[in-house]
Design a protein around this motif. Structure first.
Motif, PDB file in Angstrom:
ATOM      1  N   ASP A 130       0.827  -1.205   0.000  1.00 43.89           N
ATOM      2  CA  ASP A 130       0.000   0.000   0.000  1.00 43.89           C
ATOM      3  C   ASP A 130       0.859   1.252   0.000  1.00 43.89           C
ATOM      4  O   ASP A 130       0.372   2.348  -0.220  1.00 43.89           O
ATOM      5  N   SER A 157      -5.875  -9.561  -5.298  1.00 43.16           N
ATOM      6  CA  SER A 157      -5.889  -8.251  -4.658  1.00 43.16           C
ATOM      7  C   SER A 157      -7.321  -7.800  -4.446  1.00 43.16           C
ATOM      8  O   SER A 157      -8.254  -8.301  -5.074  1.00 43.16           O
ATOM      9  N   GLU A 212      -8.668  -5.081  -5.312  1.00 46.45           N
ATOM     10  CA  GLU A 212      -9.198  -4.448  -6.530  1.00 46.45           C
ATOM     11  C   GLU A 212      -9.738  -5.522  -7.481  1.00 46.45           C
ATOM     12  O   GLU A 212     -10.805  -5.381  -8.059  1.00 46.45           O
ATOM     13  N   ASP A 213      -8.983  -6.614  -7.634  1.00 44.27           N
ATOM     14  CA  ASP A 213      -9.437  -7.694  -8.516  1.00 44.27           C
ATOM     15  C   ASP A 213     -10.725  -8.316  -7.986  1.00 44.27           C
ATOM     16  O   ASP A 213     -11.618  -8.685  -8.734  1.00 44.27           O
ATOM     17  N   ALA A 265     -13.436  -6.071  -8.853  1.00 44.11           N
ATOM     18  CA  ALA A 265     -13.626  -5.959 -10.299  1.00 44.11           C
ATOM     19  C   ALA A 265     -14.560  -7.039 -10.826  1.00 44.11           C
ATOM     20  O   ALA A 265     -15.063  -6.932 -11.939  1.00 44.11           O
ATOM     21  N   GLN A 269     -18.199   1.664  -5.462  1.00 43.96           N
ATOM     22  CA  GLN A 269     -18.267   0.203  -5.420  1.00 43.96           C
ATOM     23  C   GLN A 269     -18.943  -0.288  -4.147  1.00 43.96           C
ATOM     24  O   GLN A 269     -18.424  -1.148  -3.446  1.00 43.96           O
TER      25      GLN A 269
END
Ligand SMILES: Cc1cc2nc3c(=O)[nH]c(=O)nc-3n(C[C@H](O)[C@H](O)[C@H](O)COP(=O)(O)OP(=O)(O)OC[C@H]3O[C@@H](n4cnc5c(N)ncnc54)[C@H](O)[C@@H]3O)c2cc1C
Ligand code: SF4
Ligand code: SF4
Lengths: 292, 449, 98
Positions: free
Chosen positions: A273, C9, C11-12, C15, C65
């Motif tokens: 991060d 991750s 984010e994945d 997604a 999101q």
């Protein structure tokens, strides 16, 4: 061909908005290349929605009718109900039978089927609007084919479109930030980019009315498919030729070919991060590889 | 200002409409709402079914099993047409502690043929299927539309709802709130008591893709048979539980976590789920699967004692909106209760409409009491407290695993220890007195027995 | 930190989910209230990880999101820090499996 009059001569100018039914989140099987789409997630693209809003406004300003048309299977009925709810005066579904998502559709065939259906069911349109290109592998050629079919002017990829005093004006983006202002003669086919406008939210009474409205359907008449796919095959990259290893010993040649026993760094995924830490990792990597 | 539905939204005072737009408005096209709309439409009443998602099911998440018995009454031969992933023929209850686990595994091939017991299905498909039945019966489904506020007369009668669409007021003689766990409508009507956060759990779920054959092999099933695994002791001490279900070509694995406990733990839900997936008993089942969806949703777990008032003036509340979800450890059932309560709400509303007297809405409560909906909830009213208690969550899983490990660890030439001795030792190790154990066992027996 | 094999991750993870993002936020967080909040319960509890603590002790919130679950307004210790509502009909999260 004599230009058909827009407002003056024609009592009831017809604005047709073409909506393409696509699933923007379709999954593509990496092995077979088959497209798996889900009707629940499908609908018009943002550009198509924008075109509908333009169509509604222009028809209103010109005192004409706005009709939403789609060439799609039955599941697309919802899309037309939404268009009705938003204020389209009528809708039309041009049926394609049987719908096979593996068959690549061509802009020319789509345009021909649409033009035939529009002429037969709705009459000669004064203005046809669509999104600039469909979200699924769209080339943006359908509106151009359509202009040819309907034998009228075309203006594609517009970012602004307005109608006042019987004249249709538009703005188009050009390369290097330049803009082109157009006065569009009618009849015309225009495609718009998803810019500047958002489709209005339908009122509750018109939504309720649209829920139970009958949705007219005509069979699409696609005479000759200009493009036929003989078989859909997964991508097979050509084999890369490698020179034969020079070692005399067959065992060594084999080892060299398979790459066994060779010192190799395993691939690494880095997640952090902290931007500074990430930058350090990257720099270390580049240094290690001799790039820095 | 835009009309919005949230904890701060309030009812609007309006005049009594002269001619309501519909006989009934049902808010929420989940299982409760579609069942209610179906019954009303069948009885010949005009009904609008409002849903805020673009299609029924779009906003809904659950673990994965619909227990279908109640459907017998709603849709005859439902099992011939319902979109089913797998029929559950094997049910496991698993207690986890550290790297150990103890499983009770039950299998019945009876559950694999008509009339079946339970099926795994996706909510996006199930909810749409059920709403389709309501539509075919004549209900008007209105998707992409949020009911933001109740319309109420000066005298307190509910006469409709406001929606977030322009020109969006809709009136009806009866409103049925099936708007799920957050039910802002029941709150606006003043029917919801107490502290919701204390009785609400967060469910997080991963849908993981695996080839059908791999699932068959790993779970020991064939054809369209499936497995339902309920877990205790996998939540790092946060009150809750876990689940793992098989679909045709995916697994649903998830956790249910008490909101208060989660907030205090300082742990993130997906981390705790990742840990469960690494447990030696779970890892071989989910290994190599590809994540296709991550989802989350709240669950009302308080049971009978935390239900709102079910009948208001011109208003009925059903399903999760009425906290009719049984989420106590080895049970995770809500769809069946939502179907049942929605069905009875629809029937009570239909007969009140036919009689032209809204006092008839009170019949709803009676119908629920004489059916499984409230009978089960009353019987199990102590279950949430017991299953989510500190002992059950933090101590018993370890105690059980110790006990079983002691029984089955072979320590020849030392003779096998007696069960009583083992029990005493492991109870002591986990700080449980035998008296507490006996008391919980008794409560358990009274509750579940 | 090297990523473990099999992990993906965050984010994945997000997604994989379809969000139809509305123009206007349906949840607004008053970061001034958050500055005096000691628990920051939302930061851990939000399953979509949308509450990001800032260096000044406030909260940075993204509505795009969001699962629309309701966890945050229920666990929030700051009274009226969160103005919470459902997004407009048809907008927001769309689950395909659920
Ligand atoms: C993680 C998890 C696992 C679960 N596992 C299981 C299980 O395996 N088996 C089981 O039987 N149950 C299970 N449940 C419980 C079950 O999902 C619920 O009890 C059930 O869905 C309740 O149905 P309902 O119709 O009352 O509410 P919901 O299914 O929540 O439906 C409410 C509907 O109302 C709509 N809505 C809400 N507010 C508005 C508004 N203002 N305007 C318009 N529309 C609105 C929503 O979009 C939604 O479609 C689980 C729940 C969770 C969260
Ligand atoms: S509603 Fe749920 S997902 Fe959305 S911000 Fe709040 S806690 Fe996070
Ligand atoms: S819990 Fe509430 S007050 Fe505290 S940081 Fe989160 S949003 Fe702000």
């Amino acid at each position: 061909m004599a230009a058909r009059a827009w407002c003056s001569g024609m009592a009831d100018p017809l604005v047709v908005v073409l909506l393409r039914w696509t699933d923007a989140r379709a999954r593509i099987d990496p092995l077979s290349g088959e497209v798996e789409s889900d009707p629940r997630g499908a609908g018009p693209s943002e550009a198509d929605r924008c075109a509908l809003e333009h169509g509604l406004r222009i028809a209103e300003a010109a005192g004409g009718r706005c009709v939403a048309v789609t060439l799609a299977p039955e599941e697309a009925t919802e899309l037309l109900r939404d268009a009705l709810a938003c204020g389209a005066d009528a809708v039309l579904r041009v049926a394609v039978a049987p719908w096979d998502p593996r068959v690549p559709d061509s802009g020319a065939a789509t345009a021909r089927a649409l033009a035939t259906a529009i002429r037969a069911e709705l009459g000669e349109p004064s203005l046809v609007l669509t999104g600039d290109h469909s979200a699924d592998r769209g080339t943006g050629s359908t509106p151009a084919f359509l202009a040819a079919e309907l034998d009228c002017a075309q203006a594609l990829g517009l970012v602004r479109l307005s109608y006042a005093d019987g004249e249709l004006r538009a703005l188009r983006r050009l390369d290097r930030g330049r803009r082109e202002r157009l006065a569009i003669p009618l009849p015309a086919v225009c495609s718009v980019e998803p810019a500047g406008l958002r489709l209005r939210r339908a009122s509750l009474p018109s939504t309720l009315a649209a829920r139970t409205a009958a949705i007219p359907v005509v069979a699409g008449t696609v005479e000759a498919e200009p493009v036929t796919a003989h078989a859909a095959r997964p991508l097979r990259p050509r084999a890369k030729e490698l020179p034969a290893p020079r070692e005399a010993d067959p065992r060594l040649r084999l080892l060299r070919l398979t790459g066994a026993h060779e010192e190799r760094e395993p691939p690494r995924v880095v997640v952090t991060d902290d931007p500074a830490e990430a930058a350090d990792e990257l720099l270390d990597y580049l240094r290690g590889k001799g790039y820095l | 200002m835009r009309e919005r539905a949230g904890p701060a939204s309030t009812a609007v005072i309006v005049d009594q409409p002269r001619r309501p737009d519909f006989d009934a408005i049902v808010v929420g096209a989940g299982p409760a709402g579609s069942a209610a709309a179906l019954e009303l439409a069948r009885a010949g009443h005009s009904v609008a079914l409002l849903e805020r998602g673009p299609f029924p099911g779009a906003k809904n998440v659950y673990g994965g099993v619909v227990y279908g018995r109640v459907l017998d009454e709603l849709i005859p031969r439902w099992y011939d047409e319902m979109p089913v992933q797998r029929w559950v023929t094997r049910r496991q209850t698993m207690v986890l502690d550290g790297e150990r686990s103890m499983t009770v595994d039950f299998r019945s091939q009876n559950w694999g043929s008509a009339p079946y017991n339970g099926a795994t299905t996706y909510r996006a498909e199930f909810d749409e299927w059920l709403a389709g039945h309501a539509q075919k019966a004549g209900a008007v489904l209105v998707p992409s539309t949020v009911a933001t506020r109740l319309l109420r007369t000066e005298s307190g009668r509910i006469v409709g709802v406001r929606t977030d669409r322009p020109d969006g007021d809709l009136t009806a003689t009866v409103v049925i709130a099936c708007d799920g766990v957050n039910s802002f409508l029941a709150k606006q009507a003043g029917l919801v008591p107490g502290d919701q956060a204390a009785h609400t759990t967060l469910g997080v779920k991963e849908t993981l893709a695996l080839p059908r054959k791999t699932i068959d092999e790993r779970f020991g099933v064939s054809a369209n048979e499936g497995v339902d695994i309920e877990m205790l002791g996998c939540t790092q001490g946060i009150p809750g539980g876990g689940f793992l279900y098989t679909n045709a070509e995916t697994l649903s694995v998830g956790l249910v976590l008490g909101l208060r406990g989660l907030a205090e733990s300082g742990r993130r839900p997906e981390e705790i789920l990742a840990e469960l997936k690494r447990h030696p008993s779970i890892q071989p089942l989910v290994r190599g699967a590809e994540l296709v969806e991550y989802s989350a949703h709240l669950i009302p777990e308080g049971g009978y004692d935390t239900m709102p008032r079910l009948v208001g003036d011109g208003l009925l509340v059903a399903g999760d909106a009425a906290a009719m979800c049984l989420a106590a450890g080895i049970w995770l059932e809500g769809v069946n209760f939502a179907l049942g309560s929605g069905m009875y709400a629809g029937r009570a509303a239909a007969s009140a409409l036919a009689a032209g007297d809204l006092a008839g809405l009170r019949e709803y409560k009676r119908l629920l009491e004489s059916s499984f909906v409230l009978a089960d909830h009353k019987k199990l009213r102590k279950a949430p407290g017991l299953v989510l208690s500190e002992r059950m969550q933090r101590r018993y899983p370890g105690l059980v695993c110790d006990l079983v490990e002691g029984m089955f660890t072979v320590e020849n030439p030392r003779p096998k220890p007696g069960v009583r001795k083992l029990l005493r030792a492991s109870a002591k190790r986990h700080g449980v007195t035998l008296r507490e154990l006996a008391r919980d066992a008794l409560t358990g027996l009274r509750t579940f027995g | 930190m090297n990523q473990r094999y099999g992990d993906i991750s965050f984010e994945d993870r997000m997604a994989q989910v379809d969000f139809r993002v509305a123009e206007e936020p349906h949840i607004v967080v008053d970061t001034d209230v958050c500055r005096s909040c000691t628990t920051k319960a939302c930061v851990h509890a939000c399953p979509a990880n949308l509450f990001v603590p800032t260096a000044e002790g406030g909260i940075l919130f993204n509505y795009e999101q969001c699962f629309e679950c309701g966890t945050c307004y229920l666990v929030c210790d700051g009274g009226d820090a969160i103005s919470w509502s459902y997004p407009d009909g048809g907008q927001g999260v769309v689950f395909r499996h659920g």
